[in-house]
Design a protein around this motif. Structure first.
Motif, PDB file in Angstrom:
ATOM      1  N   SER A  90      24.540 -46.486 -37.349  1.00  0.00           N
ATOM      2  CA  SER A  90      25.020 -45.297 -37.942  1.00  0.00           C
ATOM      3  C   SER A  90      24.777 -45.799 -39.278  1.00  0.00           C
ATOM      4  O   SER A  90      24.684 -47.087 -39.910  1.00  0.00           O
ATOM      5  CB  SER A  90      26.693 -45.181 -37.694  1.00  0.00           C
ATOM      6  OG  SER A  90      27.164 -46.310 -37.924  1.00  0.00           O
ATOM      7  N   CYS A  91      24.593 -44.781 -40.208  1.00  0.00           N
ATOM      8  CA  CYS A  91      24.260 -44.772 -41.793  1.00  0.00           C
ATOM      9  C   CYS A  91      25.402 -45.264 -42.452  1.00  0.00           C
ATOM     10  O   CYS A  91      25.375 -46.063 -43.605  1.00  0.00           O
ATOM     11  CB  CYS A  91      23.630 -43.721 -42.459  1.00  0.00           C
ATOM     12  SG  CYS A  91      24.619 -42.189 -42.581  1.00  0.00           S
ATOM     13  N   GLY A  92      26.655 -45.044 -42.144  1.00  0.00           N
ATOM     14  CA  GLY A  92      27.798 -45.276 -42.674  1.00  0.00           C
ATOM     15  C   GLY A  92      27.999 -44.378 -43.741  1.00  0.00           C
ATOM     16  O   GLY A  92      29.013 -44.539 -44.681  1.00  0.00           O
ATOM     17  N   ALA A  93      27.072 -43.366 -44.254  1.00  0.00           N
ATOM     18  CA  ALA A  93      27.152 -42.770 -45.582  1.00  0.00           C
ATOM     19  C   ALA A  93      27.165 -41.158 -45.169  1.00  0.00           C
ATOM     20  O   ALA A  93      27.529 -40.266 -45.938  1.00  0.00           O
ATOM     21  CB  ALA A  93      26.325 -43.020 -46.362  1.00  0.00           C
ATOM     22  N   CYS A  94      26.628 -40.715 -43.964  1.00  0.00           N
ATOM     23  CA  CYS A  94      26.484 -39.110 -43.929  1.00  0.00           C
ATOM     24  C   CYS A  94      27.838 -38.495 -43.642  1.00  0.00           C
ATOM     25  O   CYS A  94      28.953 -39.221 -43.513  1.00  0.00           O
ATOM     26  CB  CYS A  94      25.622 -39.009 -42.787  1.00  0.00           C
ATOM     27  SG  CYS A  94      26.079 -39.434 -41.217  1.00  0.00           S
ATOM     28  N   GLU A  95      27.696 -37.210 -43.435  1.00  0.00           N
ATOM     29  CA  GLU A  95      29.165 -36.733 -43.306  1.00  0.00           C
ATOM     30  C   GLU A  95      29.666 -36.966 -42.076  1.00  0.00           C
ATOM     31  O   GLU A  95      30.949 -37.025 -42.003  1.00  0.00           O
ATOM     32  CB  GLU A  95      28.761 -35.008 -43.598  1.00  0.00           C
ATOM     33  CG  GLU A  95      29.888 -34.383 -43.809  1.00  0.00           C
ATOM     34  CD  GLU A  95      29.674 -32.822 -44.074  1.00  0.00           C
ATOM     35  OE1 GLU A  95      30.367 -31.733 -43.794  1.00  0.00           O
ATOM     36  OE2 GLU A  95      28.507 -32.412 -44.747  1.00  0.00           O
ATOM     37  N   GLU A  96      28.976 -37.072 -41.218  1.00  0.00           N
ATOM     38  CA  GLU A  96      29.707 -37.430 -39.676  1.00  0.00           C
ATOM     39  C   GLU A  96      30.288 -38.898 -39.762  1.00  0.00           C
ATOM     40  O   GLU A  96      31.351 -39.034 -39.374  1.00  0.00           O
ATOM     41  CB  GLU A  96      28.680 -37.105 -38.360  1.00  0.00           C
ATOM     42  CG  GLU A  96      27.959 -36.069 -38.520  1.00  0.00           C
ATOM     43  CD  GLU A  96      28.513 -34.839 -38.767  1.00  0.00           C
ATOM     44  OE1 GLU A  96      29.660 -34.496 -38.483  1.00  0.00           O
ATOM     45  OE2 GLU A  96      27.870 -33.732 -39.422  1.00  0.00           O
ATOM     46  N   CYS A  97      29.440 -39.678 -40.315  1.00  0.00           N
ATOM     47  CA  CYS A  97      29.864 -41.271 -40.320  1.00  0.00           C
ATOM     48  C   CYS A  97      31.392 -40.939 -41.370  1.00  0.00           C
ATOM     49  O   CYS A  97      32.156 -41.812 -41.073  1.00  0.00           O
ATOM     50  CB  CYS A  97      29.109 -42.134 -41.226  1.00  0.00           C
ATOM     51  SG  CYS A  97      27.542 -42.740 -39.970  1.00  0.00           S
ATOM     52  N   LEU A  98      31.260 -40.192 -42.178  1.00  0.00           N
ATOM     53  CA  LEU A  98      32.622 -40.351 -43.286  1.00  0.00           C
ATOM     54  C   LEU A  98      33.454 -39.723 -42.709  1.00  0.00           C
ATOM     55  O   LEU A  98      34.723 -40.107 -42.822  1.00  0.00           O
ATOM     56  CB  LEU A  98      32.215 -39.396 -44.464  1.00  0.00           C
ATOM     57  CG  LEU A  98      31.321 -40.184 -45.446  1.00  0.00           C
ATOM     58  CD1 LEU A  98      30.771 -39.322 -46.558  1.00  0.00           C
ATOM     59  CD2 LEU A  98      31.683 -41.691 -45.848  1.00  0.00           C
ATOM     60  N   LEU A 104      27.916 -39.917 -33.916  1.00  0.00           N
ATOM     61  CA  LEU A 104      27.285 -38.716 -34.185  1.00  0.00           C
ATOM     62  C   LEU A 104      26.397 -38.781 -35.587  1.00  0.00           C
ATOM     63  O   LEU A 104      26.063 -37.868 -35.914  1.00  0.00           O
ATOM     64  CB  LEU A 104      28.020 -37.610 -34.005  1.00  0.00           C
ATOM     65  CG  LEU A 104      29.026 -37.433 -32.681  1.00  0.00           C
ATOM     66  CD1 LEU A 104      29.824 -36.535 -32.741  1.00  0.00           C
ATOM     67  CD2 LEU A 104      27.810 -37.115 -31.429  1.00  0.00           C
ATOM     68  N   CYS A 105      26.081 -39.888 -36.011  1.00  0.00           N
ATOM     69  CA  CYS A 105      25.471 -40.075 -37.254  1.00  0.00           C
ATOM     70  C   CYS A 105      24.301 -39.145 -37.367  1.00  0.00           C
ATOM     71  O   CYS A 105      23.307 -39.270 -36.503  1.00  0.00           O
ATOM     72  CB  CYS A 105      25.044 -41.530 -37.625  1.00  0.00           C
ATOM     73  SG  CYS A 105      23.827 -41.809 -38.855  1.00  0.00           S
ATOM     74  N   SER A 106      24.237 -38.305 -38.446  1.00  0.00           N
ATOM     75  CA  SER A 106      23.075 -37.160 -38.621  1.00  0.00           C
ATOM     76  C   SER A 106      21.797 -37.990 -39.168  1.00  0.00           C
ATOM     77  O   SER A 106      20.869 -37.280 -39.340  1.00  0.00           O
ATOM     78  CB  SER A 106      23.703 -36.114 -39.523  1.00  0.00           C
ATOM     79  OG  SER A 106      24.094 -36.738 -40.606  1.00  0.00           O
ATOM     80  N   GLU A 107      21.937 -39.429 -39.487  1.00  0.00           N
ATOM     81  CA  GLU A 107      20.763 -40.011 -40.007  1.00  0.00           C
ATOM     82  C   GLU A 107      20.054 -40.706 -38.888  1.00  0.00           C
ATOM     83  O   GLU A 107      18.810 -40.469 -38.574  1.00  0.00           O
ATOM     84  CB  GLU A 107      20.988 -41.079 -40.875  1.00  0.00           C
ATOM     85  CG  GLU A 107      21.566 -40.579 -42.344  1.00  0.00           C
ATOM     86  CD  GLU A 107      20.199 -39.913 -42.959  1.00  0.00           C
ATOM     87  OE1 GLU A 107      19.247 -40.433 -43.113  1.00  0.00           O
ATOM     88  OE2 GLU A 107      20.674 -38.872 -43.683  1.00  0.00           O
ATOM     89  N   ALA A 108      21.058 -41.340 -38.024  1.00  0.00           N
ATOM     90  CA  ALA A 108      20.218 -41.873 -36.594  1.00  0.00           C
ATOM     91  C   ALA A 108      19.958 -40.975 -35.550  1.00  0.00           C
ATOM     92  O   ALA A 108      18.835 -41.527 -35.056  1.00  0.00           O
ATOM     93  CB  ALA A 108      21.435 -42.713 -36.034  1.00  0.00           C
TER      94      ALA A 108
HETATM   95 ZN    ZN Z   1      25.698 -41.567 -40.590  1.00  0.00          ZN
END
Ligand code: ZN
Ligand code: ZN
Length: 369
Positions: A90-98, A104-108
């Motif tokens: 996960s990116c740790g920064a997208c809306e789903e990660c937050l 469900l990370c929207s970057e990954a």
């Molecule tokens: Zn993310």
């Protein structure tokens, strides 16, 4: 460096064992010496085209090993560390990660579809031509370069084959019960499809004190296995989902609180929904074809307050939940090692898929040592 891997040349092709070139890890990535990889139904879906993946590719997404080296900026792991691999970095920064939905990370997710790592480029090649990754991991090989966020440190005394299974089947099944459905003691559970994921769901349900726990499958052998893992009742699935559901409702005095569907077949999803009682929930964890449609009797949704709950990767946060699951394994409350029915070398990977297709294995693990 040179590695040994099983390569899928094209969709529908046969896996071949080949020597590939693996680039050094880039920033935020690590090189892992793999020791074990489970063989999962999703790999089969990639081979037969049920789900498309860029080819040629190295499949496999259920592995464990030891970190050999790390790229620039890596802080989460160090060389020598034992790790299980997660296909949900996960990116740790997208809306789903937050929102704490790192699985469900929207970057990954878009990056996964490219067959590359998080930056959509590949570290694998053969004779100068790119070879694609699968689910960021490509564990049908003796080494892999993966995103550091796919690496979950594990205790040194956990066997690699068990840790590998936690990377997909176990977390998907156990997590569906613990984290998606949040099943409580005494709640009635049915599990439809008793392969590696379904048996993991049964173990998770046993561990939290659910009862009864009804195993449902078309295979008598799988039902026997389910009973040995702690299911209280076994129901043979019928071709007709209405018949299957009636049998489940029959042995549970009117239906279950949670019907967990682990096959990805719309008829089994329908059977799961129809197996629920008032305020019951169908928990859908099997991955259907992209064009699959599910028909449900609409009136019963408001009238009975029936629910449908999707669950991906057990709604887990691998960094937190692999440790929880492995701790329960070490305490003897999740007998994960009993899932492993066959162990084969990488060279016999075709046989592993034959066992999977014929339904004659619980879980086959490739020994990559
Ligand atoms: Zn993310
Ligand atoms: Zn899987």
């Amino acid at each position: 460096m040179k590695i040994r891997a099983a390569v899928l040349p094209e969709v529908g092709g046969r896996l071949e064992i080949a020597e590939l070139e693996l680039d050094a890890p880039h920033a935020g990535e690590a090189l892992v010496r793999l020791y074990a990889s489970g063989v999962c139904h999703s790999d089969l879906n990639a081979i037969d085209g049920t789900a498309t993946t860029p080819c040629p590719a190295v499949l496999g997404h259920e592995g464990a090993g030891i970190v050999e080296s790390v790229g620039p900026g890596v802080t989460r792991v160090r060389p020598g560390q034992h790790v299980a691999l997660s296909w949900a970095p996960s990116c740790g920064a997208c809306e789903e990660c937050l929102r704490d939905l790192t699985h469900l990370c929207s970057e990954a997710w878009p990056a996964m579809g490219t067959g590359g790592l998080m930056d959509s480029t590949t570290r694998l090649s053969r004779d100068g031509e790119p070879v694609y990754h699968y689910s960021f991991l490509s564990t049908f090989a003796d080494h892999a370069v993966v995103p550091e966020r796919s690496l979950i440190p594990i205790p040194d005394d956990v066997p690699f084959d068990v840790a590998g299974l936690v990377g997909c089947a176990v977390t998907t099944g156990v997590g569906a019960v613990w984290f998606s459905a949040k099943v409580r003691p005494g709640e009635r559970v049915a599990v439809i499809g008793c392969g590696g994921v379904g048996l993991s769901a049964i173990m998770g349900a046993v561990a939290v004190g659910a009862a009864p726990i009804v195993a449902v499958d078309v295979s008598q052998d799988k039902l026997e296995a389910a009973l040995s893992f702690g299911a209280t009742d076994a129901v043979l699935a019928d071709r007709d989902p209405e018949v299957t559901a009636a049998r489940v409702r029959g042995v549970t005095g009117g239906g279950v609180d949670y019907a967990i569907e682990a096959t990805g077949r719309p008829d089994a999803m329908r059977a799961a929904f129809l197996s629920t009682r008032i305020r019951g929930t169908a928990v859908l964890i099997g991955i259907p074809r992209a064009d699959a449609v599910l028909e449900l009797p609409a009136l019963s949704i408001p009238r009975m307050e029936r629910r449908v709950l999707g669950s991906l990767y057990g709604s887990s946060r691998p960094e937190r939940d692999f440790a929880v699951i492995l701790d329960q394994y070490r305490r003897g409350r999740l007998p994960l090692d009993r899932l492993i029915s066959h162990r084969l070398p990488l060279e016999e990977i075709e046989q592993a898929f034959e066992l999977l297709t014929s339904g004659s294995s619980l879980r086959t693990v490739l020994d990559l040592s």
